[in-house]
Design a protein around this motif. Structure first.
Motif, mmCIF file in Angstrom:
data_model
loop_
_atom_site.group_PDB
_atom_site.id
_atom_site.type_symbol
_atom_site.label_atom_id
_atom_site.label_comp_id
_atom_site.label_asym_id
_atom_site.label_seq_id
_atom_site.Cartn_x
_atom_site.Cartn_y
_atom_site.Cartn_z
ATOM 1 N N UNK A 127 38.299 37.241 68.478
ATOM 2 C CA UNK A 127 38.655 36.372 69.608
ATOM 3 C C UNK A 127 39.799 35.429 69.254
ATOM 4 N N UNK A 128 39.950 35.131 67.965
ATOM 5 C CA UNK A 128 41.039 34.242 67.540
ATOM 6 C C UNK A 128 42.403 34.903 67.703
ATOM 7 N N UNK A 129 42.437 36.226 67.850
ATOM 8 C CA UNK A 129 43.709 36.941 67.984
ATOM 9 C C UNK A 129 44.097 37.182 69.434
ATOM 10 N N UNK A 130 43.309 36.641 70.383
ATOM 11 C CA UNK A 130 43.659 36.781 71.800
ATOM 12 C C UNK A 130 43.671 35.396 72.453
ATOM 13 N N UNK A 131 44.873 34.942 72.781
ATOM 14 C CA UNK A 131 45.060 33.639 73.432
ATOM 15 C C UNK A 131 45.281 33.858 74.924
ATOM 16 N N UNK A 132 44.560 33.092 75.744
ATOM 17 C CA UNK A 132 44.715 33.191 77.199
ATOM 18 C C UNK A 132 44.984 31.800 77.751
ATOM 19 N N UNK A 133 46.091 31.664 78.459
ATOM 20 C CA UNK A 133 46.450 30.373 79.046
ATOM 21 C C UNK A 133 46.568 30.554 80.563
ATOM 22 N N UNK A 134 46.443 29.457 81.295
ATOM 23 C CA UNK A 134 46.535 29.544 82.750
ATOM 24 C C UNK A 134 47.300 28.344 83.286
ATOM 25 N N UNK A 135 48.057 28.603 84.357
ATOM 26 C CA UNK A 135 48.787 27.528 85.023
ATOM 27 C C UNK A 135 48.791 27.803 86.524
#
Ligand SMILES: [Zn+2]
Length: 160
Positions: A127-135
């Motif tokens: 999970x540390x290798x998948x970053x998900x951001x939202x705006x």
């Protein structure tokens, strides 16, 4: 140093009222949802395109034609698993993925850990290798009017 490559992916889907909204394999339970041939998971489609692009394996529409009934309504986590098979056949593993979702509503922050877990499981990464951001889009344009949702993703792959 192992050979590395980067990839970029983009996807957009229409939002329709009273339609399921699947994002990162999570059912968002919203008043409207993304519309498309598979489960219209905009985040997973952007990630699949980034991975395919990095490995120079064309794009998601090439491998999963929207006229093919095999992919109708299918979970995009299955598409990601298939993309991972294609990458491994060429000797590639994932370094990391970084993604950005542009959406006016609902708020995605509470769902991001579940999305990370789904994607990590399907792609065989941590999970540390998948970053998900939202705006949001600050209420401008088709995203601001809640007519659509967009996702972007970049990834790094390395020879294994
Ligand atoms: Zn899509």
């Amino acid at each position: 140093m192992a050979k590395i490559k980067v990839g970029f992916g983009f996807d957009v889907h229409q939002l329709k009222e009273q339609h399921p909204f699947i994002m990162g394999g999570v059912n968002l339970q919203h008043t409207s949802g993304a519309y498309g041939h598979s489960d219209a998971d905009v985040l997973l489609h952007a990630i699949c395109d980034a991975l395919l692009g990095a490995a120079n394996l064309r794009d998601i529409g090439f491998h999963f034609k929207n006229t093919d009934d095999r992919w109708k309504g299918i979970s995009s986590l299955v598409l990601l698993q298939h993309v991972m098979v294609l990458l491994k056949e060429k000797g590639w593993g994932i370094g990391n993925i970084d993604a950005m979702i542009c959406l006016e509503a609902p708020k995605l922050n509470p769902h991001i850990p579940a999305m990370q877990a789904n994607i990590a499981r399907a792609a065989g990464i941590t999970e540390d290798d998948i970053s998900i951001k939202a705006t949001t889009n600050e209420q401008m344009g088709f995203i601001g009017r809640q007519e659509g949702v967009v996702a972007y993703a970049v990834c790094l792959i390395e020879k294994i």
